[in-house]
Design an enzyme around this catalytic site. Structure first.
Site, PDB file in Angstrom:
ATOM      1  N   GLU A   1       0.822  -1.207   0.000  1.00 37.99           N
ATOM      2  CA  GLU A   1       0.000   0.000   0.000  1.00 37.99           C
ATOM      3  C   GLU A   1       0.853   1.254   0.000  1.00 37.99           C
ATOM      4  OE1 GLU A   1      -3.883  -1.583   2.393  1.00 37.99           O
ATOM      5  OE2 GLU A   1      -2.017  -1.335   3.472  1.00 37.99           O
TER       6      GLU A   1
ATOM      7  N   CYS B   1       3.463   8.526   0.896  1.00 39.87           N
ATOM      8  CA  CYS B   1       4.109   7.611   1.832  1.00 39.87           C
ATOM      9  C   CYS B   1       4.253   6.274   1.112  1.00 39.87           C
ATOM     10  CB  CYS B   1       3.221   7.503   3.069  1.00 39.87           C
ATOM     11  SG  CYS B   1       3.773   6.286   4.246  1.00 39.87           S
TER      12      CYS B   1
ATOM     13  N   CYS C   1       7.290  -7.053   7.354  1.00 45.61           N
ATOM     14  CA  CYS C   1       8.467  -6.471   8.013  1.00 45.61           C
ATOM     15  C   CYS C   1       9.003  -7.464   9.021  1.00 45.61           C
ATOM     16  CB  CYS C   1       8.092  -5.168   8.722  1.00 45.61           C
ATOM     17  SG  CYS C   1       9.512  -4.297   9.413  1.00 45.61           S
TER      18      CYS C   1
ATOM     19  N   CYS D   1       8.272  -4.785  15.633  1.00 47.28           N
ATOM     20  CA  CYS D   1       7.870  -3.786  16.633  1.00 47.28           C
ATOM     21  C   CYS D   1       6.493  -4.182  17.153  1.00 47.28           C
ATOM     22  CB  CYS D   1       7.821  -2.382  16.020  1.00 47.28           C
ATOM     23  SG  CYS D   1       9.414  -1.850  15.364  1.00 47.28           S
TER      24      CYS D   1
ATOM     25  N   CYS E   1       3.042  -2.410  15.992  1.00 49.70           N
ATOM     26  CA  CYS E   1       2.824  -2.092  14.578  1.00 49.70           C
ATOM     27  C   CYS E   1       2.078  -3.211  13.863  1.00 49.70           C
ATOM     28  CB  CYS E   1       4.172  -1.857  13.900  1.00 49.70           C
ATOM     29  SG  CYS E   1       3.994  -1.510  12.136  1.00 49.70           S
TER      30      CYS E   1
ATOM     31  N   GLU F   1      10.808  -1.876   6.372  1.00 52.13           N
ATOM     32  CA  GLU F   1      11.929  -1.067   6.864  1.00 52.13           C
ATOM     33  C   GLU F   1      12.828  -0.709   5.673  1.00 52.13           C
ATOM     34  OE1 GLU F   1      13.202   0.449   9.744  1.00 52.13           O
ATOM     35  OE2 GLU F   1      14.882   0.868   8.406  1.00 52.13           O
TER      36      GLU F   1
ATOM     37  N   SER G   1      12.478   6.957   7.013  1.00 52.47           N
ATOM     38  CA  SER G   1      12.198   6.679   8.416  1.00 52.47           C
ATOM     39  C   SER G   1      12.718   5.282   8.747  1.00 52.47           C
ATOM     40  CB  SER G   1      10.684   6.733   8.630  1.00 52.47           C
ATOM     41  OG  SER G   1      10.370   6.378   9.958  1.00 52.47           O
TER      42      SER G   1
ATOM     43  N   SER H   1      12.283   6.253  14.323  1.00 55.02           N
ATOM     44  CA  SER H   1      11.155   5.782  15.129  1.00 55.02           C
ATOM     45  C   SER H   1      11.697   5.457  16.505  1.00 55.02           C
ATOM     46  CB  SER H   1      10.542   4.537  14.484  1.00 55.02           C
ATOM     47  OG  SER H   1       9.960   4.893  13.257  1.00 55.02           O
ATOM     48  N   LEU H   2      11.545   6.393  17.416  1.00 55.25           N
ATOM     49  CA  LEU H   2      12.175   6.226  18.735  1.00 55.25           C
ATOM     50  C   LEU H   2      11.219   5.497  19.699  1.00 55.25           C
ATOM     51  CD1 LEU H   2      14.816   6.931  20.207  1.00 55.25           C
ATOM     52  CD2 LEU H   2      13.646   8.976  21.086  1.00 55.25           C
TER      53      LEU H   2
ATOM     54  N   CYS I   1      -0.635   5.741  10.378  1.00 52.96           N
ATOM     55  CA  CYS I   1       0.607   5.050  10.723  1.00 52.96           C
ATOM     56  C   CYS I   1       0.334   3.727  11.413  1.00 52.96           C
ATOM     57  CB  CYS I   1       1.411   5.868  11.718  1.00 52.96           C
ATOM     58  SG  CYS I   1       2.056   7.359  11.040  1.00 52.96           S
TER      59      CYS I   1
END
Ligand code: SAH
Length: 398
Positions: free
Chosen positions: A121, A134, A141, A145, A148, A191, A222, A244-245, A366
């Site tokens: 997407e 985006c 991925c 995380c 996510c 990523e 990012s 991405s902290l 997001c």
């Protein structure tokens, strides 16, 4: 949970070598060369190998990147024999638009079908003065995380350069003739720094003055924090960097983002200092993205630690209110708590913005990519596993 593979998987350049990215065995249809995989000089070489003069590349670049043409028959200044060869052997992009969802706020989510049947997407976010696209970098991925949704697809495959560029061109064709995509953020599925070589070549194509001619400062990569690749990008092709902290202590971050076990905060911030030294002339402050999750990372102590970290590299902070999705145990903080957190950062003189959530009615916000709305719950990717709830467990540092 162990960290997935994070070494950049190289694909040969041009990345029309399908085996390198795990495409299905070639069929008649996908033996065509995708011209979007080729940089200017690579296309020059291809044309020369076909016995064509070098200057044809200029014509092809104009048709593909200025006219947004996909049909070789319409490229009227090319000799007929070359047009025929291109029709027989080449393609401008290989993505198929499967559906487009329009949000009430103008955001568009485009679902693409790749040649091997997998799906990705892209999200177009129109604003008054700019149109930001985006783009996705991978199907699924591997980084895992915990908050996510894309992570629940599990590890997938890298997109080719052509698949990256087609996301741009196919979306550009949907815009009115007087509008164009002005900014690209690599914040979609996957990523980008795991798909390192293809990312570098994509950045080269997006910025080529003879083609799309986007400024570097209009491109933002990012990353969850792959330190060696951040430095490599700083050396090879610096663009805006967003990290991405999402957590301010190693204990917290180990929990939310397994990549932190490999590159803890100290290593990450040393790397970011280095990145700034590598890119002094571009004036591109680093952005720290911080997804606010109620009761997990949104205390005043978190805000104060975040302010300290941001100060250390003169970073901006972009707060993202957590977007809830089925199965995940996390909650978005109340608006009052979000504002309180932002105010604390601002009190500490940090430039902090709060990302307005765009497109959540079409699951384009997001961390929601790969969710396809209530009518077809779950994952669209035919081959992908059922979405699984990633267990939240604490991990001890050794
Ligand atoms: N892998 C890259 C690119 C993804 S960008 C990276 O980690 O930076 C997508 C951003 O949205 C990341 O900052 C990600 O951590 C964040 N995100 C993921 N799930 C989210 C959710 N449910 N709500 C809010 N932000 C989320």
């Amino acid at each position: 949970m162990s960290v997935g593979p994070v070494t950049p998987e190289s694909t040969t350049a041009p990345s029309s070598d399908n085996t390198a990215v795990g495409l299905a065995p070639n069929t008649q249809e996908n033996t065509r060369v995708d011209l979007l995989n080729f940089t200017w000089s690579e296309l020059e070489n291809l044309l020369q190998s076909w016995g064509q003069p070098k200057y044809r590349v200029k014509q092809l670049f104009r048709w593909i990147y200025e006219e947004l043409e996909t049909d070789f028959n319409n490229m009227t200044d090319l000799p007929k024999a070359l047009r025929q060869k291109l029709c027989d052997e080449a393609a401008v992009g290989t993505l198929e638009v499967e559906s487009v969802a329009d949000s009430v706020d103008g955001t568009k989510k485009i679902l693409y079908r790749l040649q091997d049947g997998l799906r990705i997407e892209s999200v177009l976010i129109p604003e008054e003065k700019r149109n930001t696209l985006c783009v996705s970098s991978q199907v699924g991925c591997a980084l895992g995380c915990r908050f996510c949704y894309t992570a629940s697809l599990g590890p997938g495959r890298n997109l080719t350069v052509g698949e990256y560029i087609a996301q741009y061109l196919d979306t550009a064709r949907m815009l009115p003739a007087d509008r164009s995509i002005t900014n690209v953020v690599f914040m979609g599925m996957g990523e980008p720094l795991v798909n390192f070589n293809n990312l570098m070549q994509t950045l080269e194509l997006l910025t080529d003055e003879r083609g799309l001619n986007l400024g570097r400062r209009r491109l933002t990569v990012s990353t969850a924090g792959l330190c060696p690749q951040i430095l490599q990008m700083g050396t090879k092709f610096p663009v805006r960097l967003a990290i991405s902290l999402h957590a301010t202590t190693n204990e917290q971050r180990d929990d939310l983002m397994p990549i932190n076990q490999r590159y803890p905060l100290e290593t990450l911030f040393e790397t970011l200092q280095e990145y700034r030294k590598l890119t002094p002339t571009y004036h591109m402050p680093i952005t720290l993205e911080f997804t606010l999750i109620e009761g997990v990372n949104n205390s005043m102590a978190d805000a104060q630690r975040l302010a300290k970290l941001a100060h250390s590299i003169e970073a901006k902070v972009n707060l993202i209110p957590y977007n809830e999705h089925p199965g995940a145990p996390y909650k978005r903080p109340s608006q009052t708590n979000i504002v309180k957190f932002r105010d604390e950062l601002q009190r500490k003189k940090i430039r902090a913005t709060c990302r307005t959530t765009r497109g959540d009615d079409i699951y384009a916000a997001c961390g929601q990519l790969a969710i396809h709305g209530p009518e077809d719950e779950g994952v669209s990717t035919a081959e992908a596993p059922e979405p699984r709830v990633v267990p939240h467990h604490r991990k001890r540092r050794n």
